[in-house]
Design an enzyme around this catalytic site. Structure first.
Site, PDB file in Angstrom:
ATOM      1  N   SER A 134       0.865  -1.171   0.000  1.00 38.23           N
ATOM      2  CA  SER A 134       0.000   0.000   0.000  1.00 38.23           C
ATOM      3  C   SER A 134       0.908   1.230   0.000  1.00 38.23           C
ATOM      4  O   SER A 134       1.872   1.301  -0.764  1.00 38.23           O
ATOM      5  CB  SER A 134      -0.923  -0.038   1.219  1.00 38.23           C
ATOM      6  N   TYR A 148      -4.465   8.242  -6.806  1.00 34.60           N
ATOM      7  CA  TYR A 148      -3.530   7.298  -6.187  1.00 34.60           C
ATOM      8  C   TYR A 148      -3.910   7.096  -4.719  1.00 34.60           C
ATOM      9  O   TYR A 148      -3.987   5.953  -4.236  1.00 34.60           O
ATOM     10  CB  TYR A 148      -2.100   7.806  -6.298  1.00 34.60           C
ATOM     11  N   LYS A 152      -5.166   3.451  -2.890  1.00 32.81           N
ATOM     12  CA  LYS A 152      -4.529   2.833  -1.730  1.00 32.81           C
ATOM     13  C   LYS A 152      -5.463   2.804  -0.513  1.00 32.81           C
ATOM     14  O   LYS A 152      -5.418   1.863   0.284  1.00 32.81           O
ATOM     15  CB  LYS A 152      -3.221   3.571  -1.406  1.00 32.81           C
TER      16      LYS A 152
END
Length: 272
Positions: A134, A148, A152
């Site tokens: 992660s 992004y 995650k």
């Protein structure tokens, strides 16, 4: 006893560094990449201990077939490391549908497909360890990395849930959360949005803050990952780098303070 690893995105960055670390100590590695030519140096050096496989993690059928081949080749899969992923840089408003879907397809769905594929094997073994690469940006956010961050956060959510679902089967889940490291994550592997001028000052401030001293040495992560995979009781979360802990601590303290400030409103919204 040697462990059998399946590592996605093993041709560069963390994936390659960690694969080499495991191979040097005698473990076996199923190494995947979009182009297996990028794995040739590993095969040349470590021979039969490396099983290279071509894989695009966004292809669910290919993910299941890859896991099947890996299990048949070495007879088991002890540890899956979901490392494949990339960064999408740009303001949320700038992000196209194609870019947004591509980011989620690789970082989230690719991780999900590989996880789903390996679970039946690990359940049958009554053992296994799934490591999701992660980011500390799965816990906090930075501007210009909105999609992004979202990808995650999504990995964090399903993986934390999964840990509660599979612990009874002898399967362990760990989320590895690096801060920035000097890999090509923000270079050749990255995707950039088309800029809208109004966001340029934010981007300029972001880039100015990204001084070389804040990036960790990716080679230094190898020992930490070895300790993680060898731990009898590995943590659900492992931050990597000096920047991650203070950054996360500051944000979480601010969140708790905000919850406390609005606590009466929150409780009143419950009704009776």
């Amino acid at each position: 006893m040697a462990k059998v690893f399946l590592i996605t995105g093993a041709s560069r960055g963390f994936g390659k560094i960690w694969a080499e670390k495991f191979l040097k100590r005698g473990d076996k590695v199923v190494a995947t990449a979009r182009n297996t030519n990028d794995l040739k140096d590993l095969v040349d050096q470590y021979g039969e201990n490396v099983f290279p496989l071509q894989l695009d993690v966004t292809d669910r059928n290919a993910a299941f077939e890859t896991v099947k081949k890996a299990n048949e080749h070495f007879g088991r899969i002890d540890i899956l490391i979901n490392n494949a992923g990339y960064g999408l840089f740009g303001a949320v408003e700038e992000t196209t549908e194609e870019q947004a879907r591509g980011q989620m397809e690789t970082n989230f769905f690719g991780t999900l497909w590989m996880t789903q594929a390996v679970l039946p094997i690990m359940r049958a073994q009554k053992s296994g360890h799934i490591i999701q690469v992660s980011s500390y940006l799965g816990l906090i956010t930075l501007p210009i990395l909105g999609l992004y961050n979202a990808s995650k956060f999504a990995v964090e959510g399903f993986s934390e849930t999964l840990a509660t679902e599979v612990s009874g089967f002898g399967i362990k889940i760990s989320l590895v959360e690096p801060n920035g490291f000097a890999t090509d994550w923000s270079g050749a592997s990255a995707v950039q949005t088309e800029s809208i001028d109004v966001y340029n000052p934010i981007k300029e401030a972001f880039m100015a803050s990204a001084t070389p001293d804040i990036f960790g040495d990716p080679e230094a992560t190898a020992d930490a990952i070895v300790k993680l995979v060898d731990a009898e009781n590995p943590p659900l979360r492992l931050l990597l780098g000096k920047m991650a802990y203070p950054s996360v601590k500051k944000v979480y303290e601010e969140r708790l303070a905000g919850f406390e400030e609005w606590k009466e409103v929150s409780e009143a919204a419950h009704g009776k």
